[in-house]
Motif scaffolding. Structure first.
Motif, short mmCIF file in Angstrom:
data_model
loop_
_atom_site.label_atom_id
_atom_site.label_comp_id
_atom_site.label_asym_id
_atom_site.label_seq_id
_atom_site.Cartn_x
_atom_site.Cartn_y
_atom_site.Cartn_z
N PRO A 191 -5.73 63.78 20.40
CA PRO A 191 -5.40 62.18 20.53
C PRO A 191 -3.69 62.12 20.79
O PRO A 191 -2.81 62.99 20.23
CB PRO A 191 -5.72 61.51 19.42
N ASN A 192 -3.38 61.05 21.54
CA ASN A 192 -1.80 60.77 22.12
C ASN A 192 -1.02 60.57 20.87
O ASN A 192 0.09 61.27 20.48
CB ASN A 192 -1.54 59.83 22.73
N ILE A 193 -1.66 60.01 19.67
CA ILE A 193 -0.66 59.80 18.59
C ILE A 193 -0.59 61.05 17.71
O ILE A 193 0.68 61.42 17.24
CB ILE A 193 -1.48 58.89 17.68
N LEU A 194 -1.50 61.94 17.75
CA LEU A 194 -1.25 63.26 16.92
C LEU A 194 -0.33 64.26 17.85
O LEU A 194 0.52 64.58 17.17
CB LEU A 194 -2.54 64.01 16.69
N ALA A 195 -0.41 63.96 19.22
CA ALA A 195 0.61 64.74 19.75
C ALA A 195 1.96 64.44 19.75
O ALA A 195 2.84 65.14 19.55
CB ALA A 195 0.11 64.70 21.45
N LEU A 196 2.22 63.20 19.65
CA LEU A 196 3.69 62.71 19.65
C LEU A 196 3.94 62.89 18.12
O LEU A 196 5.21 63.24 17.99
CB LEU A 196 3.14 61.06 19.80
N GLY A 197 3.15 62.57 17.11
CA GLY A 197 3.35 63.00 15.60
C GLY A 197 3.98 64.40 15.71
O GLY A 197 5.11 64.68 15.08
N GLN A 198 3.22 65.43 16.22
CA GLN A 198 3.65 66.72 16.24
C GLN A 198 4.92 67.00 16.81
O GLN A 198 6.00 67.46 16.27
CB GLN A 198 2.60 67.48 16.76
N GLN A 213 1.91 53.24 13.12
CA GLN A 213 2.92 52.92 12.12
C GLN A 213 4.09 53.83 11.63
O GLN A 213 5.11 53.64 11.64
CB GLN A 213 2.26 52.17 11.17
N GLU A 214 3.60 55.26 11.16
CA GLU A 214 4.28 56.22 10.70
C GLU A 214 5.22 56.61 11.76
O GLU A 214 6.35 56.84 11.54
CB GLU A 214 3.62 57.27 10.16
N ILE A 215 4.75 56.62 12.84
CA ILE A 215 5.51 57.32 14.24
C ILE A 215 6.74 56.18 14.54
O ILE A 215 7.93 56.53 14.69
CB ILE A 215 4.64 57.40 15.54
N GLU A 216 6.29 55.13 14.27
CA GLU A 216 7.31 53.81 14.59
C GLU A 216 8.47 54.02 13.57
O GLU A 216 9.69 53.66 13.80
CB GLU A 216 6.63 52.61 14.60
N GLU A 217 7.90 53.94 12.31
CA GLU A 217 8.85 54.21 11.24
C GLU A 217 9.88 55.27 11.44
O GLU A 217 11.08 55.18 11.12
CB GLU A 217 8.32 54.37 9.74
N VAL A 218 9.45 56.53 11.86
CA VAL A 218 10.34 57.72 12.19
C VAL A 218 11.20 57.45 13.22
O VAL A 218 12.54 57.55 12.94
CB VAL A 218 9.27 58.92 12.49
N LEU A 219 10.67 56.79 14.29
CA LEU A 219 11.67 56.48 15.55
C LEU A 219 12.80 55.30 15.20
O LEU A 219 13.89 55.52 15.55
CB LEU A 219 10.81 56.00 16.66
N LEU A 220 12.36 54.51 14.30
CA LEU A 220 13.24 53.41 13.95
C LEU A 220 14.53 53.95 12.96
O LEU A 220 15.72 53.86 13.12
CB LEU A 220 12.64 52.23 13.09
N PHE A 221 13.73 54.93 11.93
CA PHE A 221 14.68 55.64 11.07
C PHE A 221 15.75 56.41 11.82
O PHE A 221 17.05 56.26 11.71
CB PHE A 221 13.97 56.39 10.20
#
Ligand SMILES: Nc1ncnc2c1ncn2[C@@H]1O[C@H](COP(=O)(O)OP(=O)(O)OP(=O)(O)O)[C@@H](O)[C@H]1O
Length: 283
Positions: free
Chosen positions: A247-254, A270-278
């Protein structure tokens, strides 16, 4: 005992040279939303047919093993009608599902309920509710055979949902729907699951399965080779070998984990957004 059990299922269609299901075992609890994935021809549809007794009762062929659904021994069942009110099945091709004799969408969706011998008032209530859930009220008087492919697919699903089965097996029920309608169907299935129904969904749309399913089965050469929560199943090293994409979310997470040397893998949007914002705010 689990709500659903399959023990050592082996099945060959009358003309198949090799078994299509190969010593497959599995169990599930009531209220799971199970996504079934795997490459073309791996046996996903056949597994679904076995679950509701269609293989071998309808297709014939050679079957061994045991299947129990809600304490009913499917492998000992003599007639498919014995589980008509327990298991609802949505075919890959909506045309296969249509009765071919009903002249309106409303009647088509009432067909299965009438066969179950339910009182008229209950039939009307169930069909009316399902038409609303699926946004089909405006076409309820149309002839089912004069609908678009997407509309037919919704009617096919509706005629099963109207029967309110405890176990719903759906084989690519959104293949002819646009993205918005597809999401509506996933949400509707999720609602059914939250109401205690058990859902089996064969799907190639893995991003949505990742978001909605509670469990993923990967079928390969007639066996279940991965059986886990979506965030674990879709990280299996052998995905490519099984013809399943991540899934795209997991690929992006990796990618984020690698890029920023994170000590955890973001697996949710939501976790991905938090990392990007951080990392944006640190600049
Ligand atoms: N009625 C049938 N008679 C004989 N062989 C069949 C029949 N239906 C399916 N098969 C064979 O069984 C194997 C598994 O097919 P199945 O449809 O279960 O796979 P699948 O994983 O659902 O594939 P897809 O993703 O393409 O729908 C394939 O080799 C297929 O050709």
């Amino acid at each position: 005992m689990a709500y659903i059990t399959c023990d050592n299922l082996t099945y060959s269609y009358p003309l198949s040279e090799e078994p299509v299901l190969n010593d497959l075992s599995f169990e599930a609890q009531k209220g799971e939303f199970i996504g079934i994935v795997g490459q073309n021809g791996s046996g996903k549809t056949t597994f679904c047919h076995a679950l509701r007794g269609f293989a071998p009762l309808f297709y014939k062929g050679e079957f061994s093993g045991q299947i129990t659904l809600a304490e009913k021994k499917i492998h000992e069942m003599k007639r498919l009608s014995d589980i008509a009110d327990l298991v609802g099945y949505v075919f890959q091709n909506p045309f296969t599902q249509m009765s071919g004799i009903e002249e309106t969408v409303f009647q088509e969706m009432a067909f299965g309920l009438e066969n179950l011998g339910l009182p008229k008032e209950k039939i009307i209530n169930n069909v009316t509710r399902t038409l609303t859930d699926l946004g089909l009220t405006s076409i309820q008087d149309k002839h089912p055979l004069y609908l678009s492919g997407g509309q037919q697919q919704k009617v096919a699903l509706g005629s099963v949902l109207a029967m309110n089965p405890e176990i719903l097996i759906a084989d690519e029920p959104t293949s002819q729907l646009d993205p918005a309608a597809t999401k509506e169907i996933f949400s509707l299935l999720k609602e059914n699951q939250k109401n205690g129904k058990t859902i089996f969904l064969v799907e190639h749309k893995i991003d949505l399965l990742y978001e909605y399913a509670t469990r993923i089965l990967i079928i390969h050469e007639g066996k279940i080779v991965v059986d886990d929560k979506p965030e674990i199943a879709f990280l299996d090293d052998r995905l490519a070998m099984f013809g399943v994409e991540m899934p795209n979310i997991l690929a992006l997470g990796q990618l984020l984990k690698e890029t920023y040397s994170l000590d955890f893998l973001p697996t949710k949007q939501q976790e991905i957004e938090e990392v990007l914002l951080f990392y944006r705010d640190r600049k």
